[in-house]
Design a protein around this motif. Structure first.
Motif, PDB file in Angstrom:
ATOM      1  N   LYS A  40      -9.318   5.547  -2.544  1.00 26.75           N
ATOM      2  CA  LYS A  40     -10.887   5.069  -2.503  1.00 26.75           C
ATOM      3  C   LYS A  40     -11.342   5.585  -3.538  1.00 26.75           C
ATOM      4  O   LYS A  40     -12.222   5.006  -4.252  1.00 26.75           O
TER       5      LYS A  40
ATOM      6  N   TYR B 116      -8.949  -2.532   0.381  1.00 24.28           N
ATOM      7  CA  TYR B 116      -9.075  -1.199   0.605  1.00 24.28           C
ATOM      8  C   TYR B 116      -8.246  -0.739   1.962  1.00 24.28           C
ATOM      9  O   TYR B 116      -7.578   0.396   1.861  1.00 24.28           O
TER      10      TYR B 116
ATOM     11  N   THR C  54      -4.981   1.818   2.346  1.00 27.51           N
ATOM     12  CA  THR C  54      -5.352   2.945   2.967  1.00 27.51           C
ATOM     13  C   THR C  54      -4.509   3.196   4.393  1.00 27.51           C
ATOM     14  O   THR C  54      -3.961   4.113   4.894  1.00 27.51           O
TER      15      THR C  54
END
Length: 214
Positions: free
Chosen positions: A154, A192, A196
């Motif tokens: 991130k 993202y 993740t």
């Protein structure tokens, strides 16, 4: 949906850029983190000081400031590299401080008797650390290391402000093309999430196989 389908190549380039930053910076962070953790528990005072200074400085330095120092500062000293390499250095060094502390915490969970027994057998500090202490410590540090690498993924979004191709930076081009900003960020968020959640799944599998039984 049209934002994604009409600009798939742009999103793809940004997604791959973020993946590359994450992979390379993670590798650097793990290597440096391991090295600094070894320094922090080493019997040599100068190495312990170096490890402590490394962790203290980097943990208390804003990541954005570190990006400025690396991407804009190093070229003034004749170090000229692609911006992506500079970004990997900034991300990797910054994250290594947190990896180091996670590893050191894991090392501290290993009973001192284990190290003393190894030394009584004639093993050196390096042998004791690599063959006795770290294999046991590894089992307890899987979750915190995984969380740290998710944070790194991130944090890579900062690189976009320094002309590095990454996922978040795609919104600038899409905004200029007149696309709906809400859907632009929705698909960025999905990208993202893919990254993740992949890291989370990997470390969940590692923890399930090697982690401490609960």
């Amino acid at each position: 949906m049209d934002v994604l389908t009409h600009n798939f190549s742009l999103y793809g380039a940004g997604f791959l850029g973020t993946v590359e930053l994450t992979v390379y910076a993670s590798a650097l962070a793990l290597v440096l983190g391991f090295l600094m953790a070894a320094f922090r528990v080493a019997p040599i005072g100068s190495l312990r000081v170096l490890g402590t200074v490394w962790v203290t400085v980097l943990r208390n330095t804003p990541l954005t400031l570190l990006f400025f120092a690396v991407l804009l500062g190093l070229p003034r000293f004749g170090v000229v590299l692609p911006f992506q390499v500079f970004a990997v250095l900034a991300l990797g060094c910054y994250t290594s401080a947190f990896i180091c502390e996670a590893l050191r915490a894991g090392i501290n969970t290993v009973p001192k008797g284990q190290g003393e027994a190894a030394r009584s057998l004639g093993m050196t500090f390096t042998q004791t650390l690599g063959s006795v202490v770290l294999p046991q410590a590894f089992r307890s540090v899987i979750p915190p290391v995984g969380s740290t690498l998710i944070a790194l993924a991130k944090n890579s979004a900062i690189a976009g402000a320094f002309s590095v191709t990454e996922l978040l930076g795609t919104y600038k081009t899409l905004n200029e093309l007149g696309h709906d900003i809400v859907w632009t960020f929705v698909w960025i968020a999905v990208g993202y999430l893919i990254i993740t959640l992949s890291i989370s799944a990997l470390f969940h599998a590692l923890e399930k196989r090697y982690g401490v039984a609960r």
